[in-house]
Design a protein around this motif. Sequence first.
Motif, PDB file in Angstrom:
ATOM      1  N   LYS A 133      39.930  26.254   5.158  1.00  0.00           N
ATOM      2  CA  LYS A 133      38.652  25.410   4.590  1.00  0.00           C
ATOM      3  C   LYS A 133      38.277  25.893   3.176  1.00  0.00           C
ATOM      4  O   LYS A 133      38.805  27.193   2.964  1.00  0.00           O
ATOM      5  CB  LYS A 133      37.561  25.970   5.490  1.00  0.00           C
ATOM      6  CG  LYS A 133      37.473  25.135   7.053  1.00  0.00           C
ATOM      7  CD  LYS A 133      36.296  25.287   7.462  1.00  0.00           C
ATOM      8  CE  LYS A 133      36.112  24.461   8.874  1.00  0.00           C
ATOM      9  NZ  LYS A 133      34.645  24.459   9.507  1.00  0.00           N
ATOM     10  N   SER A 145      38.164  20.726   4.604  1.00  0.00           N
ATOM     11  CA  SER A 145      39.158  21.443   5.625  1.00  0.00           C
ATOM     12  C   SER A 145      40.637  20.410   5.585  1.00  0.00           C
ATOM     13  O   SER A 145      40.712  19.403   5.079  1.00  0.00           O
ATOM     14  CB  SER A 145      38.587  21.428   7.056  1.00  0.00           C
ATOM     15  OG  SER A 145      38.408  20.068   7.270  1.00  0.00           O
ATOM     16  N   ARG A 173      35.162  25.598  -0.146  1.00  0.00           N
ATOM     17  CA  ARG A 173      34.182  24.895  -0.497  1.00  0.00           C
ATOM     18  C   ARG A 173      34.129  24.480  -2.265  1.00  0.00           C
ATOM     19  O   ARG A 173      34.518  25.389  -2.998  1.00  0.00           O
ATOM     20  CB  ARG A 173      32.983  26.048  -0.515  1.00  0.00           C
ATOM     21  CG  ARG A 173      31.594  25.341  -0.970  1.00  0.00           C
ATOM     22  CD  ARG A 173      30.527  26.365  -0.562  1.00  0.00           C
ATOM     23  NE  ARG A 173      30.426  26.187   0.977  1.00  0.00           N
ATOM     24  CZ  ARG A 173      29.756  27.078   1.638  1.00  0.00           C
ATOM     25  NH1 ARG A 173      29.280  28.121   1.205  1.00  0.00           N
ATOM     26  NH2 ARG A 173      29.583  26.753   3.086  1.00  0.00           N
ATOM     27  N   SER A 222      27.364  21.643  -3.085  1.00  0.00           N
ATOM     28  CA  SER A 222      28.736  21.924  -2.750  1.00  0.00           C
ATOM     29  C   SER A 222      29.122  21.121  -1.604  1.00  0.00           C
ATOM     30  O   SER A 222      28.169  20.564  -0.961  1.00  0.00           O
ATOM     31  CB  SER A 222      28.639  23.448  -2.456  1.00  0.00           C
ATOM     32  OG  SER A 222      28.339  24.234  -3.509  1.00  0.00           O
ATOM     33  N   THR A 223      30.436  21.083  -1.212  1.00  0.00           N
ATOM     34  CA  THR A 223      30.825  20.436  -0.290  1.00  0.00           C
ATOM     35  C   THR A 223      31.908  21.126   0.225  1.00  0.00           C
ATOM     36  O   THR A 223      32.941  21.752  -0.306  1.00  0.00           O
ATOM     37  CB  THR A 223      31.455  18.870  -0.625  1.00  0.00           C
ATOM     38  OG1 THR A 223      30.289  18.110  -0.979  1.00  0.00           O
ATOM     39  CG2 THR A 223      32.044  18.023   0.627  1.00  0.00           C
ATOM     40  N   ASP A 224      32.182  21.093   2.091  1.00  0.00           N
ATOM     41  CA  ASP A 224      32.994  21.917   2.329  1.00  0.00           C
ATOM     42  C   ASP A 224      34.311  20.959   2.878  1.00  0.00           C
ATOM     43  O   ASP A 224      34.049  19.935   3.466  1.00  0.00           O
ATOM     44  CB  ASP A 224      32.679  22.761   3.660  1.00  0.00           C
ATOM     45  CG  ASP A 224      31.461  23.962   3.416  1.00  0.00           C
ATOM     46  OD1 ASP A 224      31.435  24.165   2.017  1.00  0.00           O
ATOM     47  OD2 ASP A 224      31.036  24.383   4.119  1.00  0.00           O
ATOM     48  N   LEU A 267      37.088  29.569   2.226  1.00  0.00           N
ATOM     49  CA  LEU A 267      36.009  29.962   3.104  1.00  0.00           C
ATOM     50  C   LEU A 267      36.820  30.391   4.199  1.00  0.00           C
ATOM     51  O   LEU A 267      36.249  31.788   4.957  1.00  0.00           O
ATOM     52  CB  LEU A 267      35.291  28.537   3.738  1.00  0.00           C
ATOM     53  CG  LEU A 267      34.490  28.071   2.692  1.00  0.00           C
ATOM     54  CD1 LEU A 267      33.739  26.905   3.389  1.00  0.00           C
ATOM     55  CD2 LEU A 267      33.378  29.013   2.184  1.00  0.00           C
TER      56      LEU A 267
END
Length: 264
Positions: A150, A206, A152, A202-204, A135
Amino acid sequence: MAEKSAVLAEHPSLVVPGVFFSQDLATTLAPPELAKTLLLKKVPDEKITVGDPVTVGDHSCTPFHADGMTICLGKEMVGGARFVDRIGFPGGSAVIDIQAMSRKEVNQFSADFPSKFTMAREAVNPRISVTLQTLRDYEGKCAPTLCIFKARVTVTFLGSTADAEASEAVQVNYAWTIDRDGAPVHVGKDCSGAVLIKPGKSTDLSCTATGPSVPVGGPSSGQYHSQIHTSDVALTEAEYKRLVRLAADHSKKVAALPDLPPPA
């Protein structure tokens, strides 16, 4: 599956009952199901026949034929119970030979089992695919010693959407590795761990990286490079711990059982 070949080459794989084998042995040999099989309540008397004793290993057993299934029972024990030596399923799809373990063998198995059970923790599900999308390399302006990355993570179920497993959350383990100008840098606690993601979702993630101090008169920031490594596992942490507890409980129960009589 081509998209999982690299992962499956390095990890044990979850076997889906009914896909690779015609019999789900864990279900078939569960005490309640085995009791139903041996009681034969739903089989008419005319479909139950008894054959002549046959040799199994170092002793003999008596085969009972019931509607296509053959159950070979050992010598009758005190109280009328019999030990099951062999089960043959209809159509010759599977034959299961059952051998009683000695007390020493049972104790050794219980002692060795926990170390072998870690294989289940490493198993992957061949019907799960995990994809990554970068991302942002940096969040805002990258400071001389600090950058935030980051990515995804998306989980896809490769089987039929009608399967119950298609809606179950998958545990995805992840870990970032980051370097600055080729030298590894310190990463924060957010840079590794595990998340539960349902197929189709989905999960982001970082990761905060802290690079080396910038020398006086040096560049205002170095060149950062990041990689995130992910692996989906067939069992979640909670499922794995539940199985470990179940195995320990079964070991205690088996240890408490009386010894079987020697083979006739």
